[in-house]
Design a protein around this motif. Structure first.
Motif, mmCIF file in Angstrom:
data_model
loop_
_atom_site.group_PDB
_atom_site.id
_atom_site.type_symbol
_atom_site.label_atom_id
_atom_site.label_comp_id
_atom_site.label_asym_id
_atom_site.label_seq_id
_atom_site.Cartn_x
_atom_site.Cartn_y
_atom_site.Cartn_z
ATOM 1 N N LYS A 1 -2.953 13.500 11.122
ATOM 2 C CA LYS A 1 -2.653 13.628 9.700
ATOM 3 C C LYS A 1 -2.442 12.267 9.024
ATOM 4 N N ILE A 2 -2.033 11.267 9.808
ATOM 5 C CA ILE A 2 -1.699 9.946 9.268
ATOM 6 C C ILE A 2 -2.491 8.892 10.032
ATOM 7 N N THR B 1 0.843 -1.182 0.000
ATOM 8 C CA THR B 1 0.000 0.000 0.000
ATOM 9 C C THR B 1 0.883 1.238 0.000
ATOM 10 N N LYS B 2 0.521 2.212 -0.812
ATOM 11 C CA LYS B 2 1.304 3.436 -0.875
ATOM 12 C C LYS B 2 1.141 4.226 0.420
ATOM 13 N N PHE B 3 2.207 4.907 0.820
ATOM 14 C CA PHE B 3 2.157 5.705 2.043
ATOM 15 C C PHE B 3 1.077 6.762 1.952
ATOM 16 N N THR B 4 0.898 7.338 0.781
ATOM 17 C CA THR B 4 -0.095 8.409 0.624
ATOM 18 C C THR B 4 -1.511 7.928 0.921
ATOM 19 N N ASP B 5 -1.751 6.613 0.823
ATOM 20 C CA ASP B 5 -3.081 6.085 1.136
ATOM 21 C C ASP B 5 -3.392 6.189 2.628
ATOM 22 N N PHE B 6 -2.351 6.367 3.439
ATOM 23 C CA PHE B 6 -2.541 6.461 4.886
ATOM 24 C C PHE B 6 -2.662 7.908 5.370
ATOM 25 N N ILE B 7 -2.522 8.868 4.452
ATOM 26 C CA ILE B 7 -2.699 10.279 4.817
ATOM 27 C C ILE B 7 -4.195 10.572 4.847
ATOM 28 N N ILE B 8 -4.665 11.089 5.943
ATOM 29 C CA ILE B 8 -6.105 11.222 6.183
ATOM 30 C C ILE B 8 -6.767 12.218 5.246
ATOM 31 N N ASN B 9 -6.143 13.362 5.036
ATOM 32 C CA ASN B 9 -6.707 14.394 4.177
ATOM 33 C C ASN B 9 -5.868 14.489 2.907
ATOM 34 N N ASN B 10 -6.436 14.057 1.778
ATOM 35 C CA ASN B 10 -5.682 14.057 0.525
ATOM 36 C C ASN B 10 -5.147 15.436 0.158
ATOM 37 N N ALA B 11 -5.863 16.463 0.562
ATOM 38 C CA ALA B 11 -5.439 17.832 0.230
ATOM 39 C C ALA B 11 -4.137 18.207 0.930
ATOM 40 N N GLU B 12 -3.800 17.478 1.992
ATOM 41 C CA GLU B 12 -2.590 17.795 2.754
ATOM 42 C C GLU B 12 -1.434 16.859 2.418
ATOM 43 N N THR B 13 -1.602 16.030 1.405
ATOM 44 C CA THR B 13 -0.586 15.026 1.077
ATOM 45 C C THR B 13 0.795 15.635 0.866
ATOM 46 N N ASP B 14 0.891 16.636 0.015
ATOM 47 C CA ASP B 14 2.200 17.233 -0.279
ATOM 48 C C ASP B 14 2.826 17.840 0.970
#
Length: 273
Positions: free
Chosen positions: A219-220, A176-189
């Motif tokens: 956030k995660i 699973t990609k790490f970004t999938d565990f970030i709660i708010n997609n808008a805050e990924t970067d």
């Protein structure tokens, strides 16, 4: 010390499960745990049989297992007690706790959120409810061992949950990609940037604390996987996985490995400026 498995049985089981990853994991510390049970005796070969039996029960019952955890503990406790009523209560609880501990280790490899997160916490809480001498230390020993991600999914021969942007390596292992565990997609970067600025790959605990800070800040996701961290940031997943496991235990009161004062500076990293 009592020994239920005789030499012939030990040999048979060791040959049968020689290539089983869970058996190999148990053998890494199984002899030490067996030596600590001075009255009871629980060799690695009996431990793998008992653990697989528990994992099969869980696989057969699925989500319904949550309401039966206490009954399963008591059944195993009473079975061990009937074998020899002269064994101390502490040793009987520890023997059951060891079996539960290795089951938790196996379940933690699953890509299914119920097994990986919900059920592992329920099982750990059950161990805490039946606390025995130095039980947090025992769990730390077990959780310091690594099993391949997806081991339990392979064991029960189930398909993983929907992809949700997941990759598969050439080996077929689901990552699973790490970004999938970030709660708010808008805050990924922003989250990725904060982590890259503050991790030190050569210092696994410090790196883990940066990730944990993101969990504390909301956030995660708490069930973020070590392989996803390795793939995204180039740190060794096996080096930080023990700290993530300790943190999850800390959050439900199973250990005092971390403190609020230690975690706060890493949580603050993610606060709005």
């Amino acid at each position: 010390m009592n020994q239920r498995f005789q030499p012939a049985e030990i040999k048979l089981v060791s040959e049968k499960y020689a290539e089983n990853e869970l058996y190999k994991a148990i053998c890494q510390i199984g002899r030490k745990l067996e030596a600590e049970l001075t009255e009871f005796g629980l060799c690695p070969e009996e431990c793998i049989v008992e653990t697989l039996e528990l994992l099969n029960i869980i696989a057969n019952k699925g989500d319904a297992i949550s309401t039966e955890i206490e009954d399963i503990w008591l059944q195993k406790h009473n079975e061990y007690k009937r074998f020899d009523r002269h064994v101390s209560e502490n040793e009987i609880r520890k023997a059951v706790g060891i079996v539960f501990g290795f089951a938790i280790l196996a379940l933690g490899t699953s890509s299914h959120s119920f097994y990986k997160f919900t059920l592992t916490q329920q099982l750990m809480q059950n161990i805490a409810n039946h606390s025995f001498e130095e039980w947090p230390l025992m769990l730390d020993k077990i959780f310091s061992i690594s099993l391949p991600d997806g081991w339990y999914d392979t064991f029960i021969n189930e398909e993983p949950e929907k992809d949700n942007g997941c990759n598969r390596e050439e080996s077929g292992t689901k990552v699973t990609k790490f970004t999938d565990f970030i709660i708010n997609n808008a805050e990924t970067d922003k989250v990725i940037s904060i982590i890259r600025k503050n991790i030190t790959p050569s210092r696994p605990k410090q790196t883990a604390l940066v990730i944990i800070g993101g969990i504390e800040a909301g956030k995660i996701q708490q069930d973020v996987s070590a392989p996803s961290i390795e793939k995204e940031f180039g740190v060794k997943g096996n080096s930080i996985k023990p700290y993530l496991t300790k943190y999850r235990g800390y959050k439900i009161g199973l250990n005092n490995y971390f403190s609020e004062d230690e975690l706060k500076p890493f949580k603050v990293l993610y606060c709005e400026k």
